[in-house]
Write an enzyme that holds these catalytic residues in place. Structure first.
Site, PDB file in Angstrom:
ATOM      1  N   TYR A 139       7.349 -10.221   6.287  1.00 32.81           N
ATOM      2  CA  TYR A 139       7.212  -8.781   6.510  1.00 32.81           C
ATOM      3  C   TYR A 139       8.019  -8.372   7.737  1.00 32.81           C
ATOM      4  CZ  TYR A 139       3.428  -8.040   3.129  1.00 32.81           C
ATOM      5  OH  TYR A 139       2.684  -7.921   1.976  1.00 32.81           O
ATOM      6  N   ASP A 157       0.820  -1.216   0.000  1.00 26.84           N
ATOM      7  CA  ASP A 157       0.000   0.000   0.000  1.00 26.84           C
ATOM      8  C   ASP A 157       0.851   1.262   0.000  1.00 26.84           C
ATOM      9  OD1 ASP A 157      -2.449  -1.383   0.095  1.00 26.84           O
ATOM     10  OD2 ASP A 157      -2.227  -1.700   2.250  1.00 26.84           O
TER      11      ASP A 157
END
Length: 431
Positions: free
Chosen positions: A202, A125
């Site tokens: 992540y 994002d």
């Protein structure tokens, strides 16, 4: 003849006339001439632009049909803080993907995105970064055979070449400084960066502040395994996502440096095969509440029990800036990354410049804060304030007592109703 000076009678006459003019008349004449030059430039400008376009259209067109293609994986690193996300968007060109394809087309490695057999591993994002984003696509190749090499119908491959195009080096020369290709790998033509990824990792970075890291570690262990994570994500029913079971393989929370104060930096590492929209940022936000002592570690278990708690309590996500898609893993049989020493030095040098710029800013702020704390005579551990969205209330309201979002079933019904209304309106408009 060499000593003869040829004089233009008209020029001589105009020069002689200028000598007879007063200062005010000369100024007026100059202004008149400048105005005339401006008019001429405006008249010539469209013609010059047209000539440039004609030259461009008349330039030699690159013939992709003279080359074979090769299906490859590219490892793409980027600092996404100033970008609107990875995926191309209609309202802005400031995306990682847009810049990547500008570079691919400029270097003639692809003819177009539509013909490149392109897949991306992750949709990061706005503001999110990556060290190990992977994309798969067909690139122009110098070879006529080899892993991933194929000759499309109508193409004529060059025979006899043994050196492949230096994909990484060429792309890095035209990409913005925040975006770099780190490595490439030849892969089978059917491999997809998205669907064949076996593990995504992540990283999320944050200061220790006033957090109880050990308590966060205990809470994080409840996340490991396969669960329904609908209360730890943003439901994307409009895009057909109605199943929220995902598997988290491991989660670790460790200090990065040796300092033990509130400014010490911590890294949360989350391993899984696939993740939901905003899943990592929602997980971090809940772990922050646990670390601050506002929630017990068992809140994770409660939120994972979707039968007892089918509706997600409202809470702010953690900031996107510290999030990094750090690694996308493929089987060794499918993918063998190729790293070039010279290119790695180029990438390191560029990122060191970015590191220096940001580290100087951080060091300056740290010293200012230390002096302010000495003046105030107190230590304030409020470093997390900017890492959670929303306004922090004066009185904390426990998660399970907050207003709840719509359940999955309510969202599906609402979406279906909107679709029926749109279909009806379309039919009425065409009637």
């Amino acid at each position: 003849m060499s000593n003869i000076k040829i004089i233009n009678p008209r020029v001589a006459r105009e020069t002689q006339d200028l000598h007879t003019l007063s200062k005010e008349e000369l100024i007026a004449r100059i202004q008149q001439l400048e105005s005339h030059v401006t008019q001429l430039r405006n008249l010539l400008k469209p013609k010059l632009t047209l000539n440039k376009q004609d030259n461009k259209s008349g330039s030699k067109v690159f013939d992709h049909k003279k080359y074979a293609k090769r299906h490859v994986l590219l490892q793409v690193a980027y600092i996404g803080w100033d970008y609107a996300g990875f995926v191309v968007q209609e309202h802005t060109e400031k995306t990682i993907e847009a810049e990547l394809f500008k570079a691919l087309e400029k270097t003639r490695l692809v003819e177009s995105r539509e013909t490149s057999n392109y897949h991306r591993c992750g949709r990061t994002d706005k503001g999110v970064s990556s060290f190990g984003q992977a994309v798969s696509l067909d690139l122009r190749s110098n070879l006529s055979d080899g892993k991933g090499v194929f000759v499309p119908d109508g193409h004529q491959a060059k025979v006899g070449n043994t050196d492949e195009i230096a994909y990484v080096g060429i792309l890095n020369k035209v990409l913005p400084p925040e975006i770099r290709v780190v490595a490439w790998a030849p892969v089978n033509k059917t491999l997809s960066a998205r669907f064949d990824c076996r593990q995504r990792i992540y990283h999320y970075y944050f200061p220790m502040a006033n957090l109880d890291i050990q308590k966060m570690r205990v809470a994080a262990q409840y996340l490991i395994g396969e669960h329904d994570f609908r209360n730890f994500c943003k439901m994307d029913v409009g895009n057909g996502v109605v199943k929220f079971h995902r598997r988290i393989m491991d989660i670790q929370i460790d200090a990065i440096d040796n300092s033990a104060d509130s400014y010490s930096m911590i890294r949360l590492e989350l391993k899984g095969q696939a993740f939901l929209w905003h899943q990592v940022r929602c997980i971090v936000a809940i772990l922050f509440l646990v670390g601050q002592g506002k929630e017990e570690a068992t809140i994770i278990q409660e939120l994972l029990d979707v039968e007892s708690n089918p509706r997600k309590p409202q809470y702010g996500m953690a900031s996107e800036v510290p999030l990094n898609l750090f690694s996308c893993t493929y089987s060794d049989e499918d993918c063998q990354w190729i790293y070039d020493g010279e290119t790695l030095q180029y990438v390191i040098s560029g990122y060191q410049m970015l590191w220096t710029e940001n580290m100087v800013k951080a060091t300056m702020l740290r010293e200012m804060l230390e002096n302010l704390e000495k003046l105030a005579g107190i230590k304030i551990e409020n470093q997390l304030k900017g890492l959670v969205q929303g306004i922090e209330p004066k009185t904390y309201l426990p998660l399970m007592k907050r207003q709840k979002c719509e359940s999955l079933e309510e969202r599906i019904n609402a979406y279906a109703k909107r679709q029926r209304i749109e279909v009806t309106e379309t039919k009425n408009a065409s009637a």
